[in-house]
Each structure stands twice: as structure tokens, then as C-alpha cells.
Design a protein around this motif. Structure first.
Motif, short mmCIF file in Angstrom:
data_model
loop_
_atom_site.label_atom_id
_atom_site.label_comp_id
_atom_site.label_asym_id
_atom_site.label_seq_id
_atom_site.Cartn_x
_atom_site.Cartn_y
_atom_site.Cartn_z
N ASN A 170 0.81 -1.22 0.00
CA ASN A 170 0.00 0.00 0.00
C ASN A 170 0.85 1.27 0.00
O ASN A 170 0.44 2.30 -0.54
N GLU A 171 2.04 1.19 0.61
CA GLU A 171 2.88 2.39 0.72
C GLU A 171 3.81 2.56 -0.48
O GLU A 171 4.19 3.70 -0.81
N LYS A 172 4.21 1.47 -1.10
CA LYS A 172 5.19 1.53 -2.19
C LYS A 172 4.49 1.24 -3.51
O LYS A 172 4.22 0.08 -3.85
N LYS A 173 4.20 2.29 -4.25
CA LYS A 173 3.46 2.13 -5.50
C LYS A 173 4.14 2.81 -6.70
O LYS A 173 3.95 2.39 -7.84
N ASP A 174 4.91 3.85 -6.43
CA ASP A 174 5.45 4.67 -7.52
C ASP A 174 6.42 3.90 -8.42
O ASP A 174 6.60 4.25 -9.58
N HIS A 175 7.05 2.86 -7.88
CA HIS A 175 8.06 2.13 -8.65
C HIS A 175 7.46 1.02 -9.51
O HIS A 175 8.14 0.43 -10.33
N VAL A 176 6.17 0.73 -9.34
CA VAL A 176 5.53 -0.38 -10.05
C VAL A 176 5.36 -0.01 -11.52
O VAL A 176 4.77 1.03 -11.85
N PRO A 177 5.85 -0.84 -12.45
CA PRO A 177 5.75 -0.51 -13.88
C PRO A 177 4.33 -0.69 -14.40
O PRO A 177 3.46 -1.26 -13.73
N ASN A 178 4.09 -0.22 -15.61
CA ASN A 178 2.79 -0.39 -16.24
C ASN A 178 2.54 -1.87 -16.49
O ASN A 178 3.40 -2.58 -17.01
N PRO A 179 1.37 -2.36 -16.13
CA PRO A 179 1.10 -3.80 -16.26
C PRO A 179 0.78 -4.20 -17.69
O PRO A 179 0.35 -3.39 -18.51
N ASN A 180 1.00 -5.49 -17.94
CA ASN A 180 0.53 -6.11 -19.18
C ASN A 180 -0.88 -6.64 -18.93
O ASN A 180 -1.06 -7.54 -18.11
N PRO A 181 -1.89 -6.09 -19.60
CA PRO A 181 -3.28 -6.47 -19.29
C PRO A 181 -3.60 -7.92 -19.60
O PRO A 181 -4.63 -8.44 -19.15
N ASP A 182 -2.73 -8.60 -20.35
CA ASP A 182 -2.99 -10.00 -20.71
C ASP A 182 -2.36 -10.99 -19.74
O ASP A 182 -2.47 -12.21 -19.93
N SER A 183 -1.71 -10.51 -18.69
CA SER A 183 -1.00 -11.39 -17.78
C SER A 183 -1.68 -11.46 -16.43
O SER A 183 -2.35 -10.52 -15.99
N ILE A 184 -1.50 -12.60 -15.74
CA ILE A 184 -1.99 -12.76 -14.38
C ILE A 184 -1.10 -12.00 -13.41
O ILE A 184 -1.55 -11.36 -12.47
N SER A 185 0.21 -12.10 -13.63
CA SER A 185 1.18 -11.53 -12.70
C SER A 185 2.28 -10.81 -13.47
O SER A 185 2.53 -11.08 -14.65
N PHE A 186 2.92 -9.87 -12.78
CA PHE A 186 4.16 -9.34 -13.31
C PHE A 186 5.16 -10.48 -13.42
O PHE A 186 5.11 -11.43 -12.64
N PRO A 187 6.11 -10.42 -14.35
CA PRO A 187 7.16 -11.44 -14.38
C PRO A 187 7.89 -11.49 -13.03
O PRO A 187 8.20 -10.45 -12.45
N PHE A 188 8.14 -12.71 -12.55
CA PHE A 188 8.81 -12.85 -11.27
C PHE A 188 9.66 -14.10 -11.27
O PHE A 188 9.50 -15.00 -12.10
N GLU A 189 10.58 -14.17 -10.32
CA GLU A 189 11.37 -15.36 -10.09
C GLU A 189 11.51 -15.57 -8.59
O GLU A 189 11.44 -14.61 -7.81
N ILE A 190 11.69 -16.84 -8.19
CA ILE A 190 11.87 -17.18 -6.79
C ILE A 190 13.19 -17.92 -6.67
O ILE A 190 13.40 -18.95 -7.30
N ALA A 191 14.11 -17.36 -5.87
CA ALA A 191 15.42 -17.97 -5.66
C ALA A 191 15.49 -18.52 -4.24
O ALA A 191 15.00 -17.91 -3.29
N ILE A 192 16.09 -19.70 -4.10
CA ILE A 192 16.24 -20.35 -2.80
C ILE A 192 17.69 -20.73 -2.59
O ILE A 192 18.48 -20.74 -3.55
N PRO A 193 18.09 -21.06 -1.36
CA PRO A 193 19.47 -21.50 -1.15
C PRO A 193 19.74 -22.79 -1.92
O PRO A 193 18.86 -23.63 -2.10
N SER A 194 20.97 -22.94 -2.40
CA SER A 194 21.37 -24.21 -2.99
C SER A 194 21.80 -25.13 -1.86
O SER A 194 21.84 -24.74 -0.69
N HIS A 195 22.11 -26.37 -2.18
CA HIS A 195 22.53 -27.30 -1.14
C HIS A 195 23.89 -26.95 -0.58
O HIS A 195 24.32 -27.50 0.42
N SER A 196 24.59 -26.05 -1.23
CA SER A 196 25.82 -25.49 -0.68
C SER A 196 25.48 -24.09 -0.17
O SER A 196 25.20 -23.20 -0.95
N ASP A 197 25.46 -23.92 1.15
CA ASP A 197 25.00 -22.66 1.74
C ASP A 197 25.67 -21.45 1.13
O ASP A 197 25.03 -20.45 0.82
N SER A 198 26.97 -21.51 0.95
CA SER A 198 27.73 -20.33 0.58
C SER A 198 27.46 -19.86 -0.84
O SER A 198 27.76 -18.74 -1.20
#
Length: 218
Positions: A170-198
Motif C-alpha cells: 500500500n505504501e510503495k506504488k510509484d516504482h511499479v511498472p505499467n502492467p501487461n493487461p494480458d498477464s496474471i502476474s508481473f514477471p517474477f522469479e523465486i530464488a532459494i538456497p542451494s545445497h551449498s550454503d555459501s
């Protein structure tokens, strides 16, 4: 373009709670950053007295489940470790690299840091519940005073995280780009730790360099 960053409150939890906590947080973020073409679906948490909302999109749910599976696998191999799930939204830009080729860049505009401390299961709890099939009733059944207190504390902290997500959106809106009306979500990725912590932080840093990461706000 600047990249807004939200560091969510760290949650202490046991391995059988990880799956449901990640589902709740990731779906909440994606629903609040979803575009107009969603069919909201209320979901009752398996372990907590919490209802959260999903976008009702099968592909998005599949992507989240795959990443949750990967994090659970990492957590099982790294007991009593702190781990972070990084959800990033980005824009795709084509830039001319030479006379004959174009370079595709990901310009990240928002990142969510989900911080989890996965504790060793307590011997007093007996055999941990299955992370795939535990229901709220089975998680509570036979729970001692200490286990019940931990669960209530985690539930309260999870609620704080959900409110933190809503406030940030609700507070951070100015940085959000113009949406693609044909998409469910903005493009995104989810990164997780690998089996090697470092390697986790190193891989994220490399990806930012390779994809032309914009300046971030502190």
C-alpha cells in the motif's frame, strides 16, 4: 529505475511448518502484486488459524510449489540453519548489443526477502508431522504446552509478516511498472538456497550482474 526491497521479519519454525508458512507468504505477496485477470481463492492454512488468498492460477501455483519443495529439501539437509527465499519482480527489456544482436535484460523493480530459521525438531514433540499432508487438526493434536506455545507464537509472527506485506504494497506504488493487461502476474522469479550454503548469495549476485540489475534503494 530503482528496486524497492522488503526484508520480512524472520520466522522461527520447525521443518513440518515450513511448507505452509512459505505458501502463505508467497501467495500473499503475489496476490497483492497481481494484475486484473485473477480469480481470488481463499485458502485456510493447514497449521494456523489464518486464511490467505491465492490468485487461482494453476501455473503460478505450480511454480510456487516447486520452489517450496526445493526449500524444504534444503532445510531437511541443513537443520537449525537460517535460510532466505528471494522473490523478485522484474521487467524484460530488449537492448541492442551489436548491429546484429539484441540483449535481453531483466530489470528488477521489487524484491522480497523471506527469512526463515528452521529449528531442530523437539524430542518432546515425538515424530514430526509430514510436511505434505499434515492438517491443522493433526498438528495440534497431542501438542504439549510448550509445543502449543511455540505454534501460537509462530502464528502471531506470521500474522505480523502478512500485515507487513500489506503495508509495503500500500505504501510503495510509484516504482511499479505499467502492467501487461494480458498477464496474471508481473514477471517474477523465486530464488532459494542451494545445497551449498555459501553459493546462494554468490549466485544471486552473479545473476544481477548478468542481467543488468538497476540501482537499489536501501
Amino acid at each position: 529505475m530503482n528496486c524497492e526491497i522488503c526484508h520480512l521479519k524472520e520466522l522461527e519454525l520447525e521443518i513440518f511448518q515450513v511448507r505452509e508458512v512459505l505458501r502463505c507468504i508467497l501467495h500473499t505477496i503475489l496476490f497483492h502484486r497481481a494484475l486484473g485477470l485473477v480469480r481470488p481463492k481463499d485458502v485456510d492454512s493447514e497449521h494456523f488459524e489464518i486464511t490467505y488468498v491465492q490468485c487461482g492460477d494453476a501455473e503460478l501455483e505450480k511454480k510456487i510449489e516447486e520452489k517450496v519443495d526445493h526449500f524444504c529439501s534444503w532445510a531437511e539437509k541443513h537443520p537449525n540453519k537460517k535460510g532466505q527465499v528471494l522473490l523478485s519482480f522484474y521487467e524484460v527489456k530488449n537492448r541492442q548489443a551489436s548491429w546484429f544482436t539484441n540483449k535481453v535484460e531483466r530489470l528488477y523493480w521489487e524484491q522480497w526477502h523471506v527469512n526463515l530459521h528452521v529449528l531442530q525438531p523437539s524430542a518432546a514433540r515425538g515424530k514430526p508431522h509430514s510436511s505434505r499432508s499434515s492438517s491443522r487438526d493433526s498438528a495440534v493434536a497431542g501438542e504439549g504446552d510448550e509445543g502449543g506455545s511455540r505454534r501460537r507464537s509462530l502464528e502471531a509472527s506470521l500474522r505480523e509478516v502478512l500485515f507487513q506485506i500489506v503495508r509495503f504494497v500500500n505504501e510503495k506504488k510509484d516504482h511499479v511498472p505499467n502492467p501487461n493487461p494480458d498477464s496474471i502476474s508481473f514477471p517474477f522469479e523465486i530464488a532459494i538456497p542451494s545445497h551449498s550454503d555459501s553459493s546462494f548469495g554468490v549466485e544471486i549476485f552473479k545473476r544481477m550482474l548478468q542481467t543488468g540489475h538497476p540501482t537499489m534503494l536501501s
